[in-house]
Design an enzyme around this catalytic site. Structure first.
Site, PDB file in Angstrom:
ATOM      1  NE  ARG A 171      -2.798 -16.640  26.288  1.00 44.51           N
ATOM      2  CZ  ARG A 171      -2.424 -17.757  26.908  1.00 44.51           C
ATOM      3  NH1 ARG A 171      -2.222 -18.848  26.211  1.00 44.51           N
ATOM      4  NH2 ARG A 171      -2.266 -17.776  28.220  1.00 44.51           N
ATOM      5  CB  SER A 225     -12.373   3.820   7.337  1.00 41.71           C
ATOM      6  OG  SER A 225     -11.471   2.734   7.380  1.00 41.71           O
ATOM      7  CG  ASP A 229      -1.952   1.000   1.297  1.00 42.73           C
ATOM      8  OD1 ASP A 229      -2.383   1.433   0.210  1.00 42.73           O
ATOM      9  OD2 ASP A 229      -2.388   1.372   2.414  1.00 42.73           O
ATOM     10  NE  ARG A 278      -4.303   2.150  11.374  1.00 47.94           N
ATOM     11  CZ  ARG A 278      -3.387   3.023  11.000  1.00 47.94           C
ATOM     12  NH1 ARG A 278      -3.456   4.269  11.400  1.00 47.94           N
ATOM     13  NH2 ARG A 278      -2.394   2.663  10.224  1.00 47.94           N
ATOM     14  N   GLY A 336      -7.715   8.125   7.547  1.00 51.59           N
ATOM     15  CA  GLY A 336      -7.915   8.420   8.967  1.00 51.59           C
ATOM     16  C   GLY A 336      -9.372   8.538   9.369  1.00 51.59           C
TER      17      GLY A 336
HETATM   18  P1  13P Z   1      -8.872   4.610   5.778  1.00 50.16           P
HETATM   19  O1  13P Z   1      -7.987   5.466   6.624  1.00 50.16           O
HETATM   20  O2  13P Z   1     -10.142   5.307   5.422  1.00 50.16           O
HETATM   21  O3  13P Z   1      -9.130   3.275   6.367  1.00 50.16           O
HETATM   22  O4  13P Z   1      -8.118   4.370   4.378  1.00 50.16           O
HETATM   23  C1  13P Z   1      -7.091   3.414   4.284  1.00 50.16           C
HETATM   24  C2  13P Z   1      -6.357   3.503   2.996  1.00 50.16           C
HETATM   25  O5  13P Z   1      -6.724   4.187   2.070  1.00 50.16           O
HETATM   26  C3  13P Z   1      -5.114   2.719   2.897  1.00 50.16           C
HETATM   27  O6  13P Z   1      -4.440   2.934   1.696  1.00 50.16           O
HETATM   28  O1  G3H Z   2      -2.334   4.655   3.764  1.00 48.13           O
HETATM   29  C1  G3H Z   2      -2.662   4.635   4.908  1.00 48.13           C
HETATM   30  C2  G3H Z   2      -2.876   3.393   5.644  1.00 48.13           C
HETATM   31  O2  G3H Z   2      -3.892   3.607   6.575  1.00 48.13           O
HETATM   32  C3  G3H Z   2      -1.592   2.892   6.282  1.00 48.13           C
HETATM   33  O3  G3H Z   2      -1.272   3.620   7.388  1.00 48.13           O
HETATM   34  O4  G3H Z   2       1.141   4.190   7.104  1.00 48.13           O
HETATM   35  O5  G3H Z   2       0.047   4.234   9.356  1.00 48.13           O
HETATM   36  O6  G3H Z   2       0.515   2.062   8.220  1.00 48.13           O
HETATM   37  P1  G3H Z   2       0.210   3.520   8.056  1.00 48.13           P
HETATM   38 ZN    ZN Z   3      -4.512   4.918   0.967  1.00 50.26          ZN
END
Ligand code: 13P
Ligand code: G3H
Ligand code: ZN
Length: 340
Positions: free
Chosen positions: A293, A226, A83, A272, A193
């Site tokens: 656990r 999200s 990602d 999260r 976020g």
């Molecule tokens: P959210 O923060 O809306 O879950 O988006 C996650 C995302 O786009 C990761 O690439």
């Molecule tokens: O792109 C954003 C995703 O929520 C990943 O977040 O870079 O904190 O792992 P992160």
């Molecule tokens: Zn993203």
């Protein structure tokens, strides 16, 4: 069964008209929860790791956790995706680890930082250049590639749309044709976020339809998807959290986005939230607990329930058995001679 190419998963989804969640992971419990949800709903899925997740898991741990997920879940098409890959080097590293898909986020230059502490946006030409480099490297190895046009960020409520942030549909065709990406992330007003909008969700959903027309064969991706459900935020706040004004993308908007042409739906924040709420609940109600656990287990259950509901909402449920995953060798041949 080996990991599945992301390209195949999104092609199948596009042909049948459903969406596939791409869920971010950083640890074993998240992977197990998402796999449980996919098993229970018979869903194909994309599991993704950010640069931060790879660093957090020291690369090797994530790789082996995913191998365990594959071994434990024969019959499920699972793609492993990088990602927001910042540069060719990290994409290469992910491919070396066995990822079947990478994102090169060429919309901004992660290797440069401005005085404000932010990474500068790349020009259209520069985005094409870095994306094409990754596509050439990845496709030779049968690995799928996602690119991005436009930068994520909120549309300021009802005021004039900040056009520079959103994807320009006029650039989409040339970008896809010149780079050869399998999937394209669009900027339609979502952001990462838990605080995506100030008063109400505002999205440029019509942009999806325009882009879908321009590039009918390329998978379209929605980041920042999200929903930040009120009940999850309330749970966090009820047990000592502080997240006033959190707001996400309603499920109905995601469903409309799928109808208009989105295939890949990126979700991290909701996972999260649900984990944090479940852990806080145990800490608040059972202060005597000190066995991880006892709080990671309920968090894993709550995450599995949440992801299963998304798999149903996105229309992914029931599609796991529709096809046999292709090997990266088959994908190499496909890229070497794509069907006319
Ligand atoms: P959210 O923060 O809306 O879950 O988006 C996650 C995302 O786009 C990761 O690439
Ligand atoms: O792109 C954003 C995703 O929520 C990943 O977040 O870079 O904190 O792992 P992160
Ligand atoms: Zn993203």
């Amino acid at each position: 069964m080996p990991l599945c190419p992301m390209r195949q998963i999104v092609d199948e989804a596009r042909a049948a008209g459903y969406g596939v969640g791409a869920y971010n992971v950083n640890n074993m419990e998240q992977i197990q929860a998402i796999m449980q949800a996919a098993r229970e709903t018979a869903s194909p899925l994309i599991i993704q790791a950010s640069r931060g997740a790879l660093q957090y898991t020291n690369f090797t741990y994530l790789k082996h956790l995913m191998m365990a997920a594959v071994e434990d879940n024969p019959g499920l098409p699972i793609a492993l995706h990088l990602d927001h890959g910042p540069n060719l080097d990290l994409c290469k590293k992910a491919i070396e680890l066995g990822f079947t898909s990478v994102m090169i986020d060429g919309s901004i230059d992660y290797d440069e930082t401005t005085e404000s502490g932010k990474h500068p946006a790349r020009s259209f030409e520069d985005n094409i250049r870095v994306t094409k480099e990754v596509v050439d490297y990845a496709h030779e190895r049968g690995v799928s590639v996602e690119g991005e046009l436009g930068t994520l960020g909120g549309i300021e409520e009802d005021t004039a749309t900040d056009k520079v942030l959103l994807t320009d549909p006029d650039e989409v065709e040339a970008f896809c044709q010149k780079t050869g990406v399998d999937a394209l992330a669009l900027a339609i007003g979502t952001s990462h976020g838990a605080y995506k909008f100030k008063t109400k969700p505002v999205l440029a959903l019509d942009l999806i339809s325009e882009c879908r027309q321009r590039v009918p064969e390329v998978a379209l991706v929605m980041h920042g998807s999200s929903s930040v459900p009120k009940d999850l935020v309330d749970e966090v706040n009820k047990y000592g959290g502080r997240m006033p004004g959190a707001m996400g993308v309603p499920i109905a908007s995601i469903q409309e986005a799928i109808t208009r042409g989105i295939q890949k739906i990126n979700v991290d924040t909701d996972g999260r939230l649900v984990v944090t709420g479940a852990v806080r609940k145990v800490f608040a109600e059972k202060p005597e607990v000190f066995d991880p656990r006892k709080y990671l287990g309920p968090a894993r259950e709550a995450l599995a329930t949440l992801i299963a509901s998304k798999m149903k909402d996105f229309g992914t449920a029931g599609h796991a058995g529709d096809y046999e995953p292709k090997s990266l060798e088959e994908m190499k041949d496909f890229y070497a001679a794509p069907p006319a």
